[in-house]
Design a protein around this motif. Structure first.
Motif, mmCIF file in Angstrom:
data_model
loop_
_atom_site.group_PDB
_atom_site.id
_atom_site.type_symbol
_atom_site.label_atom_id
_atom_site.label_comp_id
_atom_site.label_asym_id
_atom_site.label_seq_id
_atom_site.Cartn_x
_atom_site.Cartn_y
_atom_site.Cartn_z
ATOM 1 N N CYS A 296 -1.930 1.205 -3.749
ATOM 2 C CA CYS A 296 -3.569 1.454 -3.588
ATOM 3 C C CYS A 296 -4.318 2.380 -4.166
ATOM 4 O O CYS A 296 -5.195 1.943 -4.615
ATOM 5 C CB CYS A 296 -3.545 1.413 -1.865
ATOM 6 S SG CYS A 296 -5.318 1.412 -1.466
ATOM 7 N N LYS A 297 -3.604 3.518 -4.157
ATOM 8 C CA LYS A 297 -4.253 4.566 -5.091
ATOM 9 C C LYS A 297 -4.389 4.273 -6.458
ATOM 10 O O LYS A 297 -5.437 4.484 -7.002
ATOM 11 C CB LYS A 297 -3.537 5.725 -4.770
ATOM 12 C CG LYS A 297 -4.198 7.059 -5.785
ATOM 13 C CD LYS A 297 -5.634 7.629 -5.215
ATOM 14 C CE LYS A 297 -5.760 8.743 -5.929
ATOM 15 N NZ LYS A 297 -7.247 9.085 -5.706
ATOM 16 N N LYS A 298 -3.447 3.622 -7.004
ATOM 17 C CA LYS A 298 -3.558 3.335 -8.538
ATOM 18 C C LYS A 298 -4.269 2.251 -8.796
ATOM 19 O O LYS A 298 -4.781 2.176 -9.896
ATOM 20 C CB LYS A 298 -1.844 3.513 -9.099
ATOM 21 C CG LYS A 298 -1.248 4.799 -8.904
ATOM 22 C CD LYS A 298 0.269 4.422 -9.321
ATOM 23 C CE LYS A 298 1.130 5.764 -9.176
ATOM 24 N NZ LYS A 298 2.608 5.327 -9.583
ATOM 25 N N GLU A 304 -10.054 3.269 0.057
ATOM 26 C CA GLU A 304 -9.926 3.279 1.612
ATOM 27 C C GLU A 304 -8.903 2.101 1.897
ATOM 28 O O GLU A 304 -8.716 1.250 1.232
ATOM 29 C CB GLU A 304 -11.240 2.751 2.429
ATOM 30 C CG GLU A 304 -12.474 3.552 2.163
ATOM 31 C CD GLU A 304 -13.803 3.035 2.695
ATOM 32 O OE1 GLU A 304 -13.707 1.968 3.099
ATOM 33 O OE2 GLU A 304 -14.831 3.782 3.008
ATOM 34 N N ALA A 305 -8.325 2.405 2.892
ATOM 35 C CA ALA A 305 -7.091 1.493 3.291
ATOM 36 C C ALA A 305 -6.832 1.492 5.094
ATOM 37 O O ALA A 305 -7.408 2.259 5.605
ATOM 38 C CB ALA A 305 -5.890 1.916 2.928
ATOM 39 N N VAL A 306 -6.213 0.473 5.348
ATOM 40 C CA VAL A 306 -5.993 0.357 7.194
ATOM 41 C C VAL A 306 -4.496 0.162 7.018
ATOM 42 O O VAL A 306 -3.685 -0.579 6.433
ATOM 43 C CB VAL A 306 -6.747 -0.856 7.614
ATOM 44 C CG1 VAL A 306 -6.530 -0.994 8.975
ATOM 45 C CG2 VAL A 306 -8.407 -0.927 7.242
ATOM 46 N N ILE A 320 -0.181 -2.915 5.975
ATOM 47 C CA ILE A 320 -1.005 -2.064 5.138
ATOM 48 C C ILE A 320 -2.048 -2.810 4.139
ATOM 49 O O ILE A 320 -1.504 -3.885 3.251
ATOM 50 C CB ILE A 320 -0.324 -0.945 4.201
ATOM 51 C CG1 ILE A 320 0.481 -0.165 5.120
ATOM 52 C CG2 ILE A 320 -1.185 -0.277 3.214
ATOM 53 C CD1 ILE A 320 1.373 0.847 4.303
ATOM 54 N N LYS A 321 -3.374 -2.681 4.392
ATOM 55 C CA LYS A 321 -4.296 -3.611 3.501
ATOM 56 C C LYS A 321 -5.539 -2.638 3.104
ATOM 57 O O LYS A 321 -5.597 -1.637 3.612
ATOM 58 C CB LYS A 321 -4.799 -4.619 4.425
ATOM 59 C CG LYS A 321 -5.654 -4.135 5.648
ATOM 60 C CD LYS A 321 -6.152 -5.460 6.587
ATOM 61 C CE LYS A 321 -6.725 -6.238 5.906
ATOM 62 N NZ LYS A 321 -7.405 -7.545 6.746
#
Length: 372
Positions: A296-298, A304-306, A320-321
């Motif tokens: 997600c970071k890359k 933002e994530a959930v 994780i989305k």
């Protein structure tokens, strides 16, 4: 029992003991021992069920199954209950049993599922080492409906040997896992004490260079070096976290939230249900969650994530989305990255299911379900 018969049984036990002492892979050991046992005893077919603490069985080895049991990739052996498994789970099977009619065979005959080759009964022997139980050994032959006492005694002796070998393999694997964890901790310390400190020094040096020079091009060069050093520091800290999962003592969700904070992600967590999760499952979910958050970071182009986490007595679901850029993904094709493949492999190693949902512009969702 005659001297000749006693000598023959000792020879059989010695031969099987040598096979059991050589192996370290459970399925390979069980398959080899079952094949050898049938050969030296003259029996024609057999199978071994490993049974976990919840009473679920796994077909770990089989030899010369009749078509009625082998058809459809042995699904009849892998699913459903039978009398021998039920007796084992009810703790009514404490020694070699002579003799059980096979419910799986009877069901196959009733459903006209294939040829049984005259197999109607089997002897059943529990596999154990002391008070620790592992499963059952079933053996039989066409038209054989009775085992002599000496035959059952031999099978029981072999079953004890198998149980002892399974315990040895289990202890060896646990020792290897402990050694691996110790090596991870050592490597994490070395990275922190050497490479991490060097990168921090490089970042400070680049920052000092920016302040000391008046040349704009040199300033830009130093500034670029500082940015690279900071990015490398973040990568190094993430790697150290992956090697040494500090924070799990406060729970998996707390650890993943701390990891997301370290990456610079803002994460919303939603937790439902309560269940006791084994250390093995928790570690797998921790590694999978780390990989998902790092991706997600890359790649997501969002910060933002959930994280959804639902636990019950039946299993655990972790989702994780993110609402980032997403990517083209077709479930009928090969998973596109090594990181995603590793997550899928970890999930399936625990008999779980791994699902990715992603579309360009619609973000990415990864869901892991691991049954208990």
């Amino acid at each position: 029992m005659s001297i000749e018969t006693g000598y023959e049984e000792i020879s059989i036990l010695k031969e099987i003991a040598e096979l059991l002492n050589e192996g370290t892979d459970t399925n390979a050991v069980l398959s080899g021992v079952l094949k050898r046992l049938l050969h030296v005893t003259g029996l024609q077919t057999g199978w071994i069920f490993l049974i976990d603490e919840n009473g679920s069985h796994q077909l770990a080895a089989d030899e010369a199954l009749p078509p009625a049991l082998a058809n459809d990739d042995k699904q009849r052996m892998c699913q459903g209950k039978c009398w021998c498994v039920n007796k084992y789970n009810n703790r009514q099977l404490n020694k070699a049993s002579n003799i059980m009619e096979c419910k799986r065979i009877e069901d196959a005959i009733a459903e006209n599922a294939g040829e049984t080759c005259g197999l109607t009964h089997h002897a059943t022997v529990p596999l154990r080492a002391g008070q620790e139980r592992f499963g059952i050994l079933n053996v039989g032959s066409p038209n054989k409906t009775h085992f002599q006492k000496n035959e059952l005694a031999l099978l029981e002796a072999v079953a004890y040997q198998i149980g002892t070998a399974l315990k040895r393999i289990k202890l060896t694997q646990r020792e290897q896992e402990t050694a691996l964890a110790a090596e991870r901790n050592r490597l994490a310390r070395d990275l922190h004490d050497s490479v991490n400190q060097l990168l921090f020094s490089l970042s400070l040096t680049a920052r000092a260079g920016v302040e000391m020079t008046q040349n704009n091009e040199v300033k830009q060069t130093f500034s670029y070096m500082q940015d690279l050093a900071q990015e490398a520091l973040r990568e190094m800290r993430a790697l150290i976290w992956q090697l040494r999962p500090r924070g799990l003592e406060n729970g998996l969700v707390s650890a993943l939230k701390s990891y997301a904070d370290m990456l610079g992600l803002s994460i919303e967590t939603k937790v439902t249900g309560v269940a006791s999760i084994s250390g093995k499952v928790e570690e797998a979910l921790w590694r999978i969650g780390q990989e998902a958050l790092a991706n997600c970071k890359k790649h997501s182009q969002t910060t933002e994530a959930v994280l959804f986490f639902d636990a019950s007595n039946d299993g655990v679901v972790m989702t994780i989305k993110d609402g980032g850029c997403g990517f083209h993904y077709d479930q009928n094709h090969t998973i596109p990255s090594l990181g995603l493949k590793n997550m899928k492999t970890r999930t399936e190693a625990l008999c779980g299911t791994f699902q990715i949902t992603s579309m360009p512009g619609s973000g990415t969702e990864i869901q892991i379900h691991i049954p208990f």
